[in-house]
Design a protein around this motif. Sequence first.
Motif, PDB file in Angstrom:
ATOM      1  N   UNK A 168     -20.833 -37.217  87.245  1.00 48.36           N
ATOM      2  CA  UNK A 168     -20.133 -38.493  87.353  1.00 48.36           C
ATOM      3  C   UNK A 168     -19.848 -39.069  85.972  1.00 48.36           C
ATOM      4  N   UNK A 169     -20.831 -38.983  85.085  1.00 47.95           N
ATOM      5  CA  UNK A 169     -20.661 -39.570  83.742  1.00 47.95           C
ATOM      6  C   UNK A 169     -19.618 -38.824  82.924  1.00 47.95           C
ATOM      7  N   UNK A 170     -19.718 -37.505  82.890  1.00 53.40           N
ATOM      8  CA  UNK A 170     -18.882 -36.736  81.970  1.00 53.40           C
ATOM      9  C   UNK A 170     -17.470 -36.508  82.488  1.00 53.40           C
ATOM     10  N   UNK A 171     -17.245 -36.692  83.781  1.00 53.79           N
ATOM     11  CA  UNK A 171     -15.880 -36.496  84.276  1.00 53.79           C
ATOM     12  C   UNK A 171     -14.923 -37.536  83.682  1.00 53.79           C
ATOM     13  N   UNK A 172     -15.467 -38.687  83.247  1.00 51.22           N
ATOM     14  CA  UNK A 172     -14.605 -39.700  82.631  1.00 51.22           C
ATOM     15  C   UNK A 172     -14.052 -39.239  81.286  1.00 51.22           C
ATOM     16  N   UNK A 173     -14.657 -38.216  80.697  1.00 47.02           N
ATOM     17  CA  UNK A 173     -14.127 -37.695  79.431  1.00 47.02           C
ATOM     18  C   UNK A 173     -12.758 -37.054  79.621  1.00 47.02           C
ATOM     19  N   UNK A 174     -12.407 -36.733  80.858  1.00 44.32           N
ATOM     20  CA  UNK A 174     -11.106 -36.116  81.131  1.00 44.32           C
ATOM     21  C   UNK A 174      -9.982 -37.140  81.213  1.00 44.32           C
ATOM     22  N   UNK A 175     -10.324 -38.434  81.310  1.00 43.48           N
ATOM     23  CA  UNK A 175      -9.312 -39.477  81.523  1.00 43.48           C
ATOM     24  C   UNK A 175      -8.276 -39.540  80.399  1.00 43.48           C
TER      25      UNK A 175
END
Length: 491
Positions: A364-371
């Motif tokens: 959940x935390x690291x998927x925001x790095x794809x934004x």
Amino acid sequence: MDPIGDAIRPDTRSMSGVDLLRWPIVGRWLRWRHARTSAQLCLLLVAVVLMLHGIFGPQIAPANLATVLTWVHYRGLLVVALLAAGNLFCTGCPFVLTRDWARRLHIPTWRWPARLRGKWLAVVLFAGVLFAYELFDLWALPRATAYLVLAYFLVAMATDLLFAGASFCKHLCPVGQFNFIASTMSPLEIEIRDEGTCRSCRTLDCISGRRAPDAPAKVVQRGCELGLFLPAKVGNLDCTFCLDCVHACPHDNVALALRTPGLELVDSRRRSGIGRLTTRLDLAVLAMLFVFGALVNAFAMAAPVYRVERWMAEVLRTTSESVVLAALFALGLVVVPMLLVGAAATVSGLLAGTPVQDFRRAAIRYCYALVPLGFSVWVAHYGFHLLTGALVIVPVVQSAVVDLLGFAALGLPLWRWAGLRPGTVFPIQLGVVLLGTLGSLGVLQVMARSDHPARFIRAMLPWAVVIVVLAATVIWVLVQPMEMRGMGFNG
């Protein structure tokens, strides 16, 4: 216990020292009580003309305001505004204006159901809009586009006449959810100016609204309808840039400040109205829909998509376009994201020595790095349509005047006017995607250094591979022949 003092944490403010609300011209206009209403009236007028021409004008996409304005100019200007300043289109949202007018006749008393709070309904609607756009070829249907805009007005009004606050904006609006995720990459943010002023405040006007001194029950200026308490607010998620908090604060303690784009994606603190990003699966899914929806939406207008659809039709043994398209969307928006994010989180956790029970939280935390990369794809895609069709609006407006007034008040349509050639736009697209890739890698590095100081390279390596693979895929899509949708010619 002091609720305001407890809400204020270190590093809440950007500390840039730049506040646009203090600028001589821009700041004065933003602080004007009717600034938002004037922007809303302008967009409402455009929406009304758009709907009228879409319903009663020529049903030819390149010659109708409904399709050209909606699918070429609005989307392009939307991402440019989000990139340059922030959620400006939510600021000037005409749906909220008509809702406010209707609320003068009927004040809603219900609260949004607790079971429906969050982003799950918005995720379904967001995916549904992407799917319907491709299935029904909305870019080629002026009347259908006009009715879609009209339906948006009616649903927004009906929702907010039943439920208090900004329920439609917070829980349903697909465009709003797109803007919320994209505005994490904005250089501006609403925040408090001085922590001490908030600590001494006891009226909480920024969220509860300012009331008349002689009539405490009467609200003369509403506070934040989305429930963002300014002292505990972090970032732009769920912020519509309505500036209600600016007008409600009796201490003039609200700033529109410069900040580092994308850095809020790293922030793991509890946020007012949202909570912690690492505990919000619905927000993570929305972010992934934003990222992979950009890829699917771009791929759907590239020439290779037809070969993929024929192959899928053979595998599924069907001739139904809706079935094939549904399978393509399920693959691109569900299967591939789950596999990539799951694999990256697992390998990253193993390399960094993270306990197995923390893998879900890490995903959940690291998927925001794809934004940042996802946003760059939307900018490259919508920017392509905007730049290649920038001047198309001139002859379409001229033609619309003839259709609506019966004579050429603005002259005969200049149908030769178009925009830049696709080959000229590609270097711009490539540069945007590369910047988005670097942005994602930068956010990823900050996250990994914060979580695993001694093993941050190991922790970020699998996610970096995913980012690079997705970036390479996007560049491959961009070099393919593209449909010039809604512009009357192919390229």
